[in-house]
Design a protein around this motif. Structure first.
Motif, PDB file in Angstrom:
ATOM      1  N   VAL A 144     -25.948   4.897 -29.009  1.00 55.94           N
ATOM      2  CA  VAL A 144     -25.822   5.039 -30.449  1.00 55.94           C
ATOM      3  C   VAL A 144     -26.956   5.875 -31.040  1.00 55.94           C
ATOM      4  O   VAL A 144     -26.736   6.723 -31.916  1.00 55.94           O
ATOM      5  CB  VAL A 144     -25.765   3.644 -31.111  1.00 55.94           C
ATOM      6  N   ASP A 145     -28.172   5.653 -30.562  1.00 59.14           N
ATOM      7  CA  ASP A 145     -29.321   6.360 -31.128  1.00 59.14           C
ATOM      8  C   ASP A 145     -29.204   7.868 -30.930  1.00 59.14           C
ATOM      9  O   ASP A 145     -29.417   8.650 -31.858  1.00 59.14           O
ATOM     10  CB  ASP A 145     -30.614   5.841 -30.500  1.00 59.14           C
TER      11      ASP A 145
ATOM     12  N   MET B 261     -17.045   4.372 -21.983  1.00 56.62           N
ATOM     13  CA  MET B 261     -17.398   2.972 -21.749  1.00 56.62           C
ATOM     14  C   MET B 261     -18.443   2.580 -22.788  1.00 56.62           C
ATOM     15  O   MET B 261     -19.631   2.865 -22.636  1.00 56.62           O
ATOM     16  CB  MET B 261     -17.961   2.790 -20.343  1.00 56.62           C
ATOM     17  N   GLY B 262     -17.993   1.960 -23.868  1.00 54.50           N
ATOM     18  CA  GLY B 262     -18.887   1.581 -24.947  1.00 54.50           C
ATOM     19  C   GLY B 262     -19.926   0.561 -24.517  1.00 54.50           C
ATOM     20  O   GLY B 262     -19.715  -0.207 -23.574  1.00 54.50           O
ATOM     21  N   LYS B 263     -21.058   0.551 -25.216  1.00 53.46           N
ATOM     22  CA  LYS B 263     -22.134  -0.387 -24.906  1.00 53.46           C
ATOM     23  C   LYS B 263     -22.117  -1.542 -25.904  1.00 53.46           C
ATOM     24  O   LYS B 263     -21.330  -1.544 -26.859  1.00 53.46           O
ATOM     25  CB  LYS B 263     -23.468   0.361 -24.914  1.00 53.46           C
TER      26      LYS B 263
ATOM     27  N   ILE C 220     -20.148   1.043 -31.862  1.00 58.03           N
ATOM     28  CA  ILE C 220     -20.748   2.075 -32.706  1.00 58.03           C
ATOM     29  C   ILE C 220     -21.021   1.562 -34.115  1.00 58.03           C
ATOM     30  O   ILE C 220     -21.160   2.350 -35.051  1.00 58.03           O
ATOM     31  CB  ILE C 220     -19.863   3.339 -32.757  1.00 58.03           C
ATOM     32  N   ALA C 221     -21.149   0.256 -34.254  1.00 60.45           N
ATOM     33  CA  ALA C 221     -21.380  -0.324 -35.583  1.00 60.45           C
ATOM     34  C   ALA C 221     -22.624   0.261 -36.242  1.00 60.45           C
ATOM     35  O   ALA C 221     -22.631   0.535 -37.453  1.00 60.45           O
ATOM     36  CB  ALA C 221     -21.501  -1.842 -35.471  1.00 60.45           C
ATOM     37  N   ASP C 222     -23.677   0.500 -35.466  1.00 63.86           N
ATOM     38  CA  ASP C 222     -24.916   1.022 -36.039  1.00 63.86           C
ATOM     39  C   ASP C 222     -24.828   2.488 -36.421  1.00 63.86           C
ATOM     40  O   ASP C 222     -25.746   3.028 -37.042  1.00 63.86           O
ATOM     41  CB  ASP C 222     -26.078   0.828 -35.051  1.00 63.86           C
TER      42      ASP C 222
ATOM     43  N   ALA D 230     -21.417   8.582 -27.590  1.00 59.83           N
ATOM     44  CA  ALA D 230     -21.984   7.268 -27.916  1.00 59.83           C
ATOM     45  C   ALA D 230     -21.514   6.209 -26.919  1.00 59.83           C
ATOM     46  O   ALA D 230     -21.393   5.032 -27.257  1.00 59.83           O
ATOM     47  CB  ALA D 230     -21.604   6.854 -29.341  1.00 59.83           C
ATOM     48  N   ALA D 231     -21.267   6.619 -25.682  1.00 55.08           N
ATOM     49  CA  ALA D 231     -20.748   5.719 -24.659  1.00 55.08           C
ATOM     50  C   ALA D 231     -21.017   6.324 -23.285  1.00 55.08           C
ATOM     51  O   ALA D 231     -21.188   7.534 -23.147  1.00 55.08           O
ATOM     52  CB  ALA D 231     -19.245   5.506 -24.848  1.00 55.08           C
TER      53      ALA D 231
END
Length: 470
Positions: A354-355, A374-376, A380-382, A440-441
């Motif tokens: 995300v950062d 593969m999302g963490k 991606i809420a942040d 972002a993944a």
């Protein structure tokens, strides 16, 4: 190769036989050590045996008898969440544990240097984001100045595989927290700390341990110059620890966004302009806004770090500015792939969290955003505060639907594959917009690594009709 010094005629165990492990084995052998090699992977053992090395199962009883040191690869846990069983056994027996970075600094100098008028220097770069770009940019600047230069470490070549240095040569090393945490010797001439954001927290037992690993490069090494990003609390703390006061110019503070005029030496970027100050006087100013290889505030911070490191070794501002303008960037990191009718296509496949994705989204005014994989944890809420520049998102991979639920009112579609996402984004993009791959993944649902994902994006863009490659 840099032959490892200090272990001639002694047994040294090497755990992990990937790129750095095999390079370490070769360098130890070249220095006269008796190497005992092991890897838990049979395939890795076979590759080492193909080079003529024998194997020693370091987990068996008595394996460490007479062993002077255990050298381990950075990917193998040595402390948290728990040490590998072989490392744990070495620690129980009091056998020193090191890595290739420690061996390198122990062995870097040689008797050849007695004939040099200008000594070689080492610049080390660590931090959370921007390490690779900063390292490559420093290397580019030094080479542009006509100085001999090599680049190694966490980027490119393993440190023990480099060529012995020439007179006046500069070696630029990218160092991860795994590398700085364990190295028994750390003696750079210039050390660079870019920034800090959460990463690898399981390996360091939280942010405190992660920062402590980065801090070792400065506290243990005592560099002649410390270039420190002060946009986070940790950087400000580190700069304070390394200096005797605000006018101590052994510390060069850098920032992307904050004006730093009150210090002995500082380099900062604001509104697209880089400025260097020494003791309250502006020494240089550079317009970064049109440098294609350094888009966005995060790359402006990288430029500040590289500028400061280059100035710390005595390079002139005019030459550094020219080198910044000719820097093309690294593959998969805000890399301009092509353009078509006023639309640019940017590959930032390295934006796996995300950062880093947030920094990419802030670099361009209007974006057709390709994201997913593969999302963490947390998805991606942040990223929601940074989505104002997104005209539309095109979501791919395993986490596409989860990401869609977190986008709020941002227009989006589920594209599933990279091929469909590129085709749709290219068809809908308007002049002045950017088609940006910043996932972002992680990539592992569809690709073996972020490089292959970026290469696929670049291939698909290159196949578009009317495209002009960069």
């Amino acid at each position: 190769m840099i032959p490892v010094r200090g272990y001639q005629g002694q047994k040294v165990a090497v755990l992990g036989l990937g790129r750095s492990g095999l390079a370490t084995a070769r360098a130890l052998s070249a220095g006269g050590a008796e190497v005992l090699l092991w890897d838990d992977s049979a395939e890795s053992r076979q590759k080492a045996e193909a080079e003529g090395f024998g194997m020693t199962d370091l987990s068996r009883h008595g394996a460490f008898d007479g062993v002077a040191c255990l050298v381990t690869s950075p990917g193998i846990p040595h402390l948290y969440p728990q040490p590998h069983k072989i490392i744990a056994r070495a620690l129980e027996l009091g056998v020193p544990v090191d890595n290739d970075i420690g061996l390198f600094f122990q062995s870097w100098g040689s008797s050849d240097w007695d004939h040099f008028d200008q000594m070689p220097k080492v610049i080390c770069v660590t931090g959370s984001n921007g390490k690779s770009t900063t390292t490559a940019l420093i290397h580019h600047i030094v080479e542009s100045a006509g100085r001999p230069c090599q680049m190694a470490g966490n980027i490119g070549t393993g440190v023990l595989s480099i060529e012995p240095p020439q007179e006046g040569e500069i070696l630029v090393l990218e160092l991860s927290s795994y590398q700085t945490d364990l190295a028994r010797a750390l003696t750079p001439d210039v050390a660079v700390f870019t920034n800090l954001s959460p990463d690898h927290l399981d390996r360091h037992n939280g942010m405190g341990g992660y920062f402590a690993a980065k801090r070792r490069l400065f506290a243990e090494g005592g560099p002649d110059r410390a270039v420190i990003g002060v946009d986070e609390t940790e950087g400000r703390f580190l700069a304070g620890q390394m200096s005797q006061g605000p006018q101590d110019d052994r510390v060069i503070r850098i920032s992307s966004g904050e004006k730093l005029e009150l210090f002995g030496w500082s380099v900062f970027a604001r509104k697209g302009f880089l400025a260097e100050y020494r003791r309250g006087r502006q020494m240089a100013s550079v317009d970064l806004r049109d440098i294609a290889g350094l888009p966005g505030a995060h790359n402006h911070q990288n430029a500040c770090a590289a500028w400061a490191a280059a100035r710390a070794i005595g390079l002139p501002p005019r030459l550094i500015e020219q080198a910044l303008k000719s820097f093309r960037g690294l593959p998969h990191r805000s890399q301009l792939i092509a353009s078509r009718e006023g639309v640019r296509f940017i590959n930032d496949s390295k934006a796996t969290n995300v950062d880093s994705a947030a920094k990419a989204l802030q670099a361009f005014p209007k974006i057709r955003w390709i994201a997913g994989g593969m999302g963490k944890d947390g998805g991606i809420a942040d990223l929601v505060p940074h989505l104002g520049t997104v005209a539309k998102a095109y979501l791919i991979g395993h986490s596409a639907r989860d990401f869609a639920l977190q986008l709020g009112d941002v227009p989006h579609e589920i594209s599933e594959t990279m091929e469909q996402a590129v085709a749709r984004a290219a068809a809908e993009a308007q002049p002045g917009e950017v088609v940006l791959l910043a996932p972002a993944a992680a990539s592992f649902d569809q690709y073996p690594n972020f490089e292959k994902r970026g290469e696929d994006f670049a291939r698909l863009v290159a196949a578009l009709p009317g495209i002009a490659l960069a």
